[in-house]
Design a protein around this motif. Structure first.
Motif, PDB file in Angstrom:
ATOM      1  N   ALA A   1       0.793  -1.231   0.000  1.00  0.00           N
ATOM      2  CA  ALA A   1       0.000   0.000   0.000  1.00  0.00           C
ATOM      3  C   ALA A   1       0.822   1.276   0.000  1.00  0.00           C
ATOM      4  N   CYS A   2       2.069   1.228   0.458  1.00  0.00           N
ATOM      5  CA  CYS A   2       2.772   2.461   0.822  1.00  0.00           C
ATOM      6  C   CYS A   2       3.114   3.358  -0.368  1.00  0.00           C
TER       7      CYS A   2
ATOM      8  N   SER B   1       0.924   4.275  -2.534  1.00  0.00           N
ATOM      9  CA  SER B   1      -0.319   4.952  -2.893  1.00  0.00           C
ATOM     10  C   SER B   1      -0.476   6.269  -2.144  1.00  0.00           C
TER      11      SER B   1
ATOM     12  N   TYR C   1      -2.321   5.994   1.196  1.00  0.00           N
ATOM     13  CA  TYR C   1      -1.708   5.181   2.251  1.00  0.00           C
ATOM     14  C   TYR C   1      -1.933   5.754   3.652  1.00  0.00           C
TER      15      TYR C   1
ATOM     16  N   ALA D   1      -3.682   3.512   6.580  1.00  0.00           N
ATOM     17  CA  ALA D   1      -2.646   2.767   7.295  1.00  0.00           C
ATOM     18  C   ALA D   1      -3.163   2.103   8.571  1.00  0.00           C
TER      19      ALA D   1
END
Length: 295
Positions: A194-195, A197, A200, A204
């Motif tokens: 995910a990071c 994006s 994120y 998170a």
């Protein structure tokens, strides 16, 4: 769900095969035996669950797969290295892994130690060299993987596990141990996916909650399978946790209560997924697969 999982498994397997081919070509002075043993321990019949989580979380956030391949390979290398070292005589002393002789049985103990070392360092090498990922995101990926696999994650959890043999800690201590030993790397797979994006930061906390829940559920199911499954299905010795007097959920809670706890964790994970405004169809299926899997 199975079709998509197989697609992810095929993709990461091909990426790993390409990686080892390049290593053989680019580093001709490296021991052929070491490269062969490292391939043996990596390119086997693993479930590739962690790479699948990287891909699935990334795709849900519309990140191109080419920007996820290296992260998927890196987390599988870390996971594979942990298995090679766990199987050593000084640790769990197992002779079977994923349906084949463990690395130290197929080769020798010293080679297996070096294989694990090579897998770990290779994971961070490929992350730092990834041509499809920005430098800022490379740093994030390396930070997440190193924290999840180090003293405060997988390795730290393994140490607690070793020190807990023959003991019966309470549920909170058992949960803390497995959030480190098993859950940290599963959660890291999701965060690494995910990071990259822009969404994120907003997601998170949900991703962390989801990762913790499925990480624990995965471990509880592992403990249950150690009792209910068989060696051929598991691909490793059935009953090994019992024989080693490990601290497990069935041992602490009883088998039926352990199953109820697993199901509660799965329900929590699915509820968390519903809070994300994403296409999480595959992740929901993969969450249910954790309970349904037989190995």
């Amino acid at each position: 769900m199975q079709t998509q999982l197989q697609t992810y498994q095929t993709r990461v397997n091909r990426a790993l095969e390409t990686l080892f081919k390049q290593l053989s070509e680019q580093q001709p002075n490296t021991s052929t035996r070491l490269i062969e043993a490292t391939q043996y321990a990596t390119l086997n019949k693993g479930k590739r669950l962690r790479p699948a989580l990287v891909y699935a979380m990334g795709e849900a956030l519309q990140i191109p797969l080419c920007q996820l391949d290296t992260a998927a390979c890196a987390i599988e290398l870390i996971h594979s290295y942990s298995l090679v070292h766990d199987d050593l005589p000084a640790m769990d002393n197992d002779e079977l892994r994923r349906g084949q002789p463990t690395c130290h049985i197929q080769y020798d103990e010293a080679t297996a130690i070096l294989v694990g070392d090579a897998q770990q360092t290779l994971a961070f090498q490929i992350l730092s060299d990834d041509p499809f990922v920005s430098d800022a995101h490379k740093i994030q990926l390396i930070q997440k993987l190193s924290r999840a696999s180090g003293l405060g994650g997988m390795i730290g959890g393994q140490m607690i596990d070793m020190q807990s043999e023959g003991l019966l800690p309470d549920l909170s201590h058992l949960k803390a141990m497995h959030l480190m030993k098993t859950g940290a790397l599963i959660k890291a797979a999701l965060l690494m996916g995910a990071c990259q994006s822009q969404e994120y930061a907003k997601l998170a906390n949900h991703i962390t909650t989801f990762g913790d829940a499925i990480g624990l559920a995965f471990q509880v199911q592992d403990d249950i399978l150690d009792i209910e499954s068989d060696t051929q299905t598991l691909g490793k010795p059935q009953g090994s946790d019992l024989q080693a007097n490990k601290s497990t959920y069935p041992k602490l809670l009883g088998l039926d209560s352990a199953k109820r706890y697993r199901d509660e964790l799965i329900a929590e994970a699915l509820q968390t997924l519903q809070k994300m405004d994403l296409n999480t169809t595959f992740l929901k299926g993969l969450t249910r697969y954790i309970v349904q899997r037989k190995h």
